[in-house]
Design a protein around this motif. Structure first.
Motif, PDB file in Angstrom:
ATOM      1  N   MET A 182       0.845  -1.199   0.000  1.00  0.00           N
ATOM      2  CA  MET A 182       0.000   0.000   0.000  1.00  0.00           C
ATOM      3  C   MET A 182       0.879   1.247   0.000  1.00  0.00           C
ATOM      4  O   MET A 182       0.638   2.196  -0.757  1.00  0.00           O
ATOM      5  CB  MET A 182      -0.924   0.001   1.229  1.00  0.00           C
ATOM      6  CG  MET A 182      -2.099  -0.949   1.124  1.00  0.00           C
ATOM      7  SD  MET A 182      -3.002  -1.178   2.704  1.00  0.00           S
ATOM      8  CE  MET A 182      -3.495   0.498   3.079  1.00  0.00           C
ATOM      9  N   LYS A 183       1.918   1.228   0.825  1.00  0.00           N
ATOM     10  CA  LYS A 183       2.846   2.358   0.903  1.00  0.00           C
ATOM     11  C   LYS A 183       3.553   2.566  -0.430  1.00  0.00           C
ATOM     12  O   LYS A 183       3.684   3.699  -0.920  1.00  0.00           O
ATOM     13  CB  LYS A 183       3.873   2.082   2.005  1.00  0.00           C
ATOM     14  CG  LYS A 183       4.929   3.159   2.197  1.00  0.00           C
ATOM     15  CD  LYS A 183       4.380   4.357   2.927  1.00  0.00           C
ATOM     16  CE  LYS A 183       5.479   5.320   3.306  1.00  0.00           C
ATOM     17  NZ  LYS A 183       4.965   6.519   3.995  1.00  0.00           N
ATOM     18  N   GLN A 184       4.000   1.483  -1.046  1.00  0.00           N
ATOM     19  CA  GLN A 184       4.724   1.564  -2.319  1.00  0.00           C
ATOM     20  C   GLN A 184       3.855   2.140  -3.425  1.00  0.00           C
ATOM     21  O   GLN A 184       4.349   2.817  -4.334  1.00  0.00           O
ATOM     22  CB  GLN A 184       5.220   0.163  -2.714  1.00  0.00           C
ATOM     23  CG  GLN A 184       6.330  -0.361  -1.823  1.00  0.00           C
ATOM     24  CD  GLN A 184       6.619  -1.846  -2.057  1.00  0.00           C
ATOM     25  OE1 GLN A 184       5.843  -2.555  -2.706  1.00  0.00           O
ATOM     26  NE2 GLN A 184       7.736  -2.324  -1.522  1.00  0.00           N
ATOM     27  N   LEU A 185       2.543   1.883  -3.333  1.00  0.00           N
ATOM     28  CA  LEU A 185       1.617   2.359  -4.361  1.00  0.00           C
ATOM     29  C   LEU A 185       0.952   3.684  -3.979  1.00  0.00           C
ATOM     30  O   LEU A 185      -0.026   4.102  -4.591  1.00  0.00           O
ATOM     31  CB  LEU A 185       0.558   1.288  -4.640  1.00  0.00           C
ATOM     32  CG  LEU A 185       1.094   0.021  -5.332  1.00  0.00           C
ATOM     33  CD1 LEU A 185       0.043  -1.078  -5.352  1.00  0.00           C
ATOM     34  CD2 LEU A 185       1.552   0.337  -6.746  1.00  0.00           C
ATOM     35  N   GLY A 186       1.507   4.330  -2.957  1.00  0.00           N
ATOM     36  CA  GLY A 186       1.033   5.655  -2.581  1.00  0.00           C
ATOM     37  C   GLY A 186      -0.313   5.690  -1.901  1.00  0.00           C
ATOM     38  O   GLY A 186      -1.014   6.711  -1.924  1.00  0.00           O
ATOM     39  N   MET A 187      -0.689   4.567  -1.278  1.00  0.00           N
ATOM     40  CA  MET A 187      -1.967   4.504  -0.588  1.00  0.00           C
ATOM     41  C   MET A 187      -1.703   4.533   0.914  1.00  0.00           C
ATOM     42  O   MET A 187      -1.287   3.537   1.512  1.00  0.00           O
ATOM     43  CB  MET A 187      -2.718   3.221  -0.982  1.00  0.00           C
ATOM     44  CG  MET A 187      -4.138   3.175  -0.468  1.00  0.00           C
ATOM     45  SD  MET A 187      -4.958   1.654  -1.029  1.00  0.00           S
ATOM     46  CE  MET A 187      -6.524   1.830  -0.204  1.00  0.00           C
ATOM     47  N   ASN A 188      -1.932   5.673   1.548  1.00  0.00           N
ATOM     48  CA  ASN A 188      -1.538   5.852   2.946  1.00  0.00           C
ATOM     49  C   ASN A 188      -2.716   5.881   3.913  1.00  0.00           C
ATOM     50  O   ASN A 188      -2.635   6.500   4.974  1.00  0.00           O
ATOM     51  CB  ASN A 188      -0.724   7.144   3.082  1.00  0.00           C
ATOM     52  CG  ASN A 188       0.560   7.083   2.273  1.00  0.00           C
ATOM     53  OD1 ASN A 188       1.274   6.095   2.333  1.00  0.00           O
ATOM     54  ND2 ASN A 188       0.832   8.126   1.512  1.00  0.00           N
ATOM     55  N   VAL A 189      -3.807   5.225   3.557  1.00  0.00           N
ATOM     56  CA  VAL A 189      -4.977   5.212   4.436  1.00  0.00           C
ATOM     57  C   VAL A 189      -4.756   4.256   5.607  1.00  0.00           C
ATOM     58  O   VAL A 189      -3.839   3.440   5.616  1.00  0.00           O
ATOM     59  CB  VAL A 189      -6.254   4.791   3.664  1.00  0.00           C
ATOM     60  CG1 VAL A 189      -6.522   5.746   2.523  1.00  0.00           C
ATOM     61  CG2 VAL A 189      -6.159   3.356   3.177  1.00  0.00           C
ATOM     62  N   ARG A 190      -5.632   4.361   6.578  1.00  0.00           N
ATOM     63  CA  ARG A 190      -5.540   3.515   7.762  1.00  0.00           C
ATOM     64  C   ARG A 190      -6.026   2.092   7.479  1.00  0.00           C
ATOM     65  O   ARG A 190      -6.759   1.850   6.531  1.00  0.00           O
ATOM     66  CB  ARG A 190      -6.354   4.126   8.906  1.00  0.00           C
ATOM     67  CG  ARG A 190      -5.750   5.409   9.459  1.00  0.00           C
ATOM     68  CD  ARG A 190      -6.723   6.157  10.348  1.00  0.00           C
ATOM     69  NE  ARG A 190      -7.822   6.729   9.582  1.00  0.00           N
ATOM     70  CZ  ARG A 190      -8.780   7.491  10.098  1.00  0.00           C
ATOM     71  NH1 ARG A 190      -8.769   7.762  11.393  1.00  0.00           N
ATOM     72  NH2 ARG A 190      -9.729   7.982   9.338  1.00  0.00           N
ATOM     73  N   MET A 191      -5.593   1.167   8.342  1.00  0.00           N
ATOM     74  CA  MET A 191      -6.041  -0.217   8.274  1.00  0.00           C
ATOM     75  C   MET A 191      -6.589  -0.618   9.635  1.00  0.00           C
ATOM     76  O   MET A 191      -6.059  -0.232  10.676  1.00  0.00           O
ATOM     77  CB  MET A 191      -4.898  -1.167   7.885  1.00  0.00           C
ATOM     78  CG  MET A 191      -5.318  -2.649   7.901  1.00  0.00           C
ATOM     79  SD  MET A 191      -3.969  -3.810   7.512  1.00  0.00           S
ATOM     80  CE  MET A 191      -3.931  -3.668   5.705  1.00  0.00           C
ATOM     81  N   MET A 192      -7.655  -1.393   9.599  1.00  0.00           N
ATOM     82  CA  MET A 192      -8.239  -1.935  10.822  1.00  0.00           C
ATOM     83  C   MET A 192      -8.394  -3.439  10.668  1.00  0.00           C
ATOM     84  O   MET A 192      -8.585  -3.945   9.560  1.00  0.00           O
ATOM     85  CB  MET A 192      -9.609  -1.282  11.097  1.00  0.00           C
ATOM     86  CG  MET A 192     -10.333  -1.830  12.318  1.00  0.00           C
ATOM     87  SD  MET A 192     -11.941  -1.038  12.612  1.00  0.00           S
ATOM     88  CE  MET A 192     -11.448   0.352  13.633  1.00  0.00           C
TER      89      MET A 192
END
Length: 376
Positions: free
Chosen positions: A237-247
């Motif tokens: 997710m970080k590598q693809l620029g997706m920095n949202v939260r995870m639960m």
């Protein structure tokens, strides 16, 4: 036959019988090998510690001192291996079983224990299906996914102000069940599921899933599965620029997730819930257990160790009250258990679920779990 020889033979046979009656064998089954072996070793260690404590205090059943023995088995988190191990323990005539670790292994194994009449207490399996089968031999010492999913849904929409969520499950009984209960709770609270994806518990490449999820612009990703999968997913997710939260649930609620993310997990990015937890005066007992565990094994408690410890203790307590370690004789006493454990009061409802199960919510800071709150 010479009378003396006959008398000696009878004495030897009687001594052997007494010896077998004085040994109480408790099985423990979890994934001791594989990607989440640290969870399995966590509960195995705690079961061993409980047995050591029972022996140290000189536990007696029907006025006779007994020796508890641990029979530890590894199901590697595999349902087929779980049923094989379960049959092995039934054939060995163990007096009771603590386990299994995951819902996917616990559910098929529970059928075998029920057929064999062996009481089973899982300290970690949360799928409602486990106790909905009608098996009077099946119990658990933690809250189930209905309670867990409802608490997570309320927290996501309330404290976190989340409205748009993408859900991913790993196709296991645990992952699917948790996502279903969370989704139901989220929608009841006014949230929306904007994407539904699935993977498997051995996957390593999530780029396609992450790309599809990203296009739906969620506020958060809810993952039903274990940290061995969630960690690499966070990294991608970080590598693809997706920095949202995870639960997620207790499957990702371990410091291991930070290591498995390659250190990419940001402070506050992940919120998870552990089935169980203590409040108020119970905290001192839990802190002591954690300290004793670390002193005994040289490592910290992961998640479910206290619930395995209490599972072993409540099983032994039922044997003492029944005056017998024979499964059919102590099972009714187990069903009526009222035991004060390190995790709080342990009592079961008609299905075998723990009554008044609590939920503990955690965040992460500096790669370490940090307590948010304990709730119901």
């Amino acid at each position: 036959m010479n009378k003396n020889i006959l008398a000696a033979s009878v004495l030897a046979a009687t001594a052997g019988l007494a010896s077998s009656q004085d040994i109480v064998r408790i099985g423990h089954v979890a994934g001791i090998t594989g990607p989440v072996a640290y969870f399995g070793k966590d509960t195995e260690n705690a079961t061993r510690m409980a047995i050591e404590h029972l022996n140290a205090r000189g536990t007696t059943i029907a006025g006779r001192k007994v020796t508890f023995q641990l029979v530890a088995e590894d199901d590697a988190g595999d349902p087929k291996q779980a049923t094989s191990v379960a049959q092995k323990l039934v054939d060995a005539k163990v007096n009771g079983v603590i386990g299994h670790q995951t819902s996917g292994t616990t559910i098929p194994a529970s059928k075998i224990y029920h057929t064999g009449g062996i009481p089973q207490i899982s300290p970690s399996s949360t799928s409602p299906k486990y106790t909905q089968q009608g098996f009077n031999t099946a119990f658990r010492t933690i809250a189930n996914d209905v309670q867990l999913g409802q608490a997570l849904g309320r927290y996501a929409t309330g404290a976190m102000k989340v409205r748009r969520v993408a859900v991913v499950d790993d196709r296991t009984a645990y992952g699917q069940g948790l996502v279903m209960e969370f989704s139901r709770s989220l929608q009841q609270q006014g949230g929306t599921i904007v994407a539904r994806e699935f993977t498997n518990d051995k996957a390593t490449d999530f780029s396609a899933i992450v790309t599809r999820i990203r296009a739906n612009k969620p506020d958060m990703v809810f993952f039903g599965g274990l940290s061995a999968t969630a960690g690499p997913m966070l990294r991608q997710m970080k590598q693809l620029g997706m920095n949202v939260r995870m639960m997620g649930g207790d499957g990702i609620c371990s410091d291991e997730i930070f290591k498995l993310s390659g250190g990419t997990m940001a402070d506050g990015q992940v919120v998870c819930a552990e089935a169980g937890g203590v409040r108020g005066e119970g905290k001192a007992g839990m802190d002591k257990f954690r300290a004793d565990y670390k002193k005994r094994f040289g490592i910290d408690v992961q998640i479910n160790a206290p619930y395995a410890y209490d599972a072993t203790m409540v099983m032994a307590d039922a044997m003492v009250k029944a005056g017998s370690a024979v499964p059919a004789k102590y099972l009714p006493f187990l069903a009526k258990a009222n035991y004060k454990g390190v995790t709080g009061p342990v009592a079961f409802d008609a299905r075998g679920d723990v009554r008044d199960g609590t939920i503990t919510l955690y965040g992460f800071k500096g790669g370490k779990r940090s307590l948010i709150t304990v709730t119901k």
